[in-house]
Design an enzyme around this catalytic site. Sequence first.
Site, PDB file in Angstrom:
ATOM      1  N   HIS A   1       0.823  -1.218   0.000  1.00  0.00           N
ATOM      2  CA  HIS A   1       0.000   0.000   0.000  1.00  0.00           C
ATOM      3  C   HIS A   1       0.858   1.269   0.000  1.00  0.00           C
ATOM      4  O   HIS A   1       0.326   2.367  -0.165  1.00  0.00           O
ATOM      5  CB  HIS A   1      -0.925   0.031   1.231  1.00  0.00           C
ATOM      6  CG  HIS A   1      -1.949  -1.064   1.247  1.00  0.00           C
ATOM      7  ND1 HIS A   1      -2.794  -1.317   0.184  1.00  0.00           N
ATOM      8  CD2 HIS A   1      -2.266  -1.986   2.200  1.00  0.00           C
ATOM      9  CE1 HIS A   1      -3.576  -2.356   0.480  1.00  0.00           C
ATOM     10  NE2 HIS A   1      -3.267  -2.785   1.690  1.00  0.00           N
TER      11      HIS A   1
ATOM     12  N   ASP B   1      -2.657 -10.439  -2.324  1.00  0.00           N
ATOM     13  CA  ASP B   1      -3.197  -9.993  -1.041  1.00  0.00           C
ATOM     14  C   ASP B   1      -4.690  -9.719  -1.229  1.00  0.00           C
ATOM     15  O   ASP B   1      -5.124  -9.316  -2.313  1.00  0.00           O
ATOM     16  CB  ASP B   1      -2.475  -8.714  -0.607  1.00  0.00           C
ATOM     17  CG  ASP B   1      -2.736  -8.344   0.836  1.00  0.00           C
ATOM     18  OD1 ASP B   1      -1.874  -8.640   1.678  1.00  0.00           O
ATOM     19  OD2 ASP B   1      -3.810  -7.753   1.111  1.00  0.00           O
TER      20      ASP B   1
ATOM     21  N   ASP C   1      -4.154 -12.924   3.479  1.00  0.00           N
ATOM     22  CA  ASP C   1      -5.436 -12.599   4.113  1.00  0.00           C
ATOM     23  C   ASP C   1      -6.606 -13.044   3.247  1.00  0.00           C
ATOM     24  O   ASP C   1      -7.755 -12.731   3.537  1.00  0.00           O
ATOM     25  CB  ASP C   1      -5.528 -11.096   4.422  1.00  0.00           C
ATOM     26  CG  ASP C   1      -4.950 -10.236   3.328  1.00  0.00           C
ATOM     27  OD1 ASP C   1      -4.617 -10.791   2.257  1.00  0.00           O
ATOM     28  OD2 ASP C   1      -4.852  -9.014   3.515  1.00  0.00           O
TER      29      ASP C   1
END
Lengths: 481, 359
Positions: free
Chosen positions: B126, B162, B249
């Site tokens: 990010h 992700d 995740d």
Amino acid sequence: MLIGMDVGGTNTDVAFVDGETASIKVPNSAGIDTALSRISRPGRLAVSTSTPLNHLLAERDRKIVTILIPGMGLFYEGGMKGAVNHCGDIVEDIDRDEIDRFLRANPADAVAIAGKFSVRNPALEMAAAECACRYFPKERIALSHPLAVLDFPARIVTTRLNARIREEAFRLVSLIGQRKKDFLFFRGDGGLTTPENVLKDPSVLYNSSPAAVALGVHYLTGLKDCLAVDIGGTTTDLVPLEKGIPCTEELVYGGERTVTRVVKAESLPFGGDSVIADSIEPKRDGNALAFGGRLPTLTDALNRAGYEIGDFRASLSLRLEHAEKAVDDYCSIVAAAVAAHDPPKIAGCGYLAPILVPEIARRARKPFVIPPHAACANAVGVAVSRVSLTLFAHFDGGRGRVVMNGETGKIDRVGDDDELVAICTAEVKRRALAAGADPRDLDDIRVLHCSSFDVVRGSFRTSRIADIVVQVAPGITAEAR
Amino acid sequence: MTTGLIFDREFLLHEQSPSHPERRERLSYTIDQMEEEGLFHHPRIRVSRPPRATREQVERVHHPEYVRFLEEASRRGGFIDFDTVVPTGLLDCALLAAGGALHAGISVWKGDFTNAFALVRPPGHHARAGTGAGFCYLNNMAIMVRHLQHEGVRKVLVLDWDAHHGDGTQSIFYADPSVLFTSIHQKPLYPGSGDIDETGEGPGLGYTVNMPVPPGTGDVSYHYLFDTVIAPLAREFSPDIIAISAGQDVHFTDPLTGLAVSARGYAELVRKAVMLADSICNGKLVAVLEGGYSVEGGLPYTNLGIIAALAGLPLESIREPAGYQEILLRATDPSAHERVCQTAGELRKLLAPHWNCFS
């Protein structure tokens, strides 16, 4: 009085250390029992028995079956049902019928039982052992959780090794125990341990000669940095000492890693009993001619050079030129290996050391020393060793559980790292004293590992998990200093 | 064949706060699992400790002003956003994580390892050129890619798996045709970007490929997207190396996301990437850990699955305990796959002008 006994291939050496040092050699042909009967003096007896166990491990015809409980993670051929997770929770039960069917279909001499994460929770291994009890006496069942270390593949190999020798370990414990009630075993890493611990993990007895020689040399010479050259019957072992202690390494058995630590040594396949054809051969075929054997050996070659070892006349059938070449080749081989280590000094041990080591040292261009009692340095090393042990502790506050060396207990809370190290230090001292340690040897407890983290549930810290490893390191006991 | 495992116990030190989802507990259970599996001694695996990334390497991606901000904030503590505060000493940890990715990439490129997994913390995808965000400070993946290009690599295929869109990595390479950025991520979910019509700009048009998936998406859909979008693109793009932003995740036990991927499904996906790399770029593949917050549930098994797949080990036992099946059933949305197929069809149409495989 400290008494050390080293059961070798040909003889059993016994050393008595009490200010003065005395040593005796008893031929194994008379039986270990005879050697034990010579130890009538009171004192602490420590026994190194690696040679008979080494022979047993070399026998490949014993069939060992393995009950593997690998659970989730990497794949293992033949794995059975049951799983313990990384937290030590039982997340899948074993299938007792599956184990029954397996043991019925695979008759064997002994069984090894190893479960992934059993060191965090041994319950599944214990349940599998209950099933195995219907097929094997307890002496032939070995479990992996007492090994305490997180390393499933190496624990499997170690447990198989233990399954192979555990019955012999029981026999030795009983045999020695009949003569001397309290005694200790000498481990391959140079420390002493109790018979109870040995029965849980007999692999610690394996290959203990290099450790015995290293401690013996350091005690007898006071040298801190040197190379011990131990001339035995079958091999010549080179054991480096740095700052007074030998290095340890992982024991490799049958080409596979174990969790057992042994003293590092280079073993050359030549010794006093090595057979001579045109020159010295890397094999043993019984004793030298001078000791009733049928083939000439390095010992006979030395007799042809003028020494009088054993029945030296029996060595005469070895041709002189072959004898000279054998001694010359042997010294060259060992000198080259010694030179490669580049030690500041070499210390010769073993019965033939006073004869051969001066020439080896000359060729390697290194100073040398032959300590008193060089022929029994190994037994001296066993006598002067100290009780040592390693405690692996896993604290899990959320589950109210602490596991120490594979045994589960309860705990109300998990404090900070300092508090946990203090708990483990006190526990390792308690265990060492119970095993017979000299209190003076417990001043220096090493913390080998300490890590901890908070367990967070729903954004709140709920408990802590910590792993601590503390050790009373191997070494020479204060009583001998 | 050797798989590099880039790891340093210092990766466990970084922590924004003890209860933050991206905390040291994340890797602690994974390390236990790896130790128990004997991976630190496995003949096909070599553990390697990385050096820290240098300022020069970092500033190929990040603005010097941002790096100076991190440096100063690391002394006294600082704030980027509510998810991403700067604890004291952060920069050292972030430089080590970037160094981990970089070390993994360069070791694979030079042939020291066949492939590698950098088990780094804090994550990076990010982080943009001028700011951190979403638990990330330095973009480990981008720093690695730029360094590889500095060392002669021409083209890199990034697979960002992700559950959160890799908006930072996308922004850094948005106009760059030498990096094909692909991302499968849950939508709606933080950061909210990653629609299929975000396809790059300027010379990079067509080199950003987003595959948003709805909550409840599971193994079948991920493999479908790999087979029908990623693999054809990869063959046509013909990269020198494949780099996976290995967020985990996506696992059905993850508390921050709503996907339904299993450990085995994830491991099989990595195996497909390994086979793809074998067929188009001499097996050169590097994976860098991003997110994954099911610390006690899925993470130990998915991390292990990545390593097993990279090292070519059997994957049969890469699975969760049997009792997790009920959670998987609850997490799975049976209608998700149809929507994924529909989105993939639209995406292929959008990309058709840029890629022969979709025309």
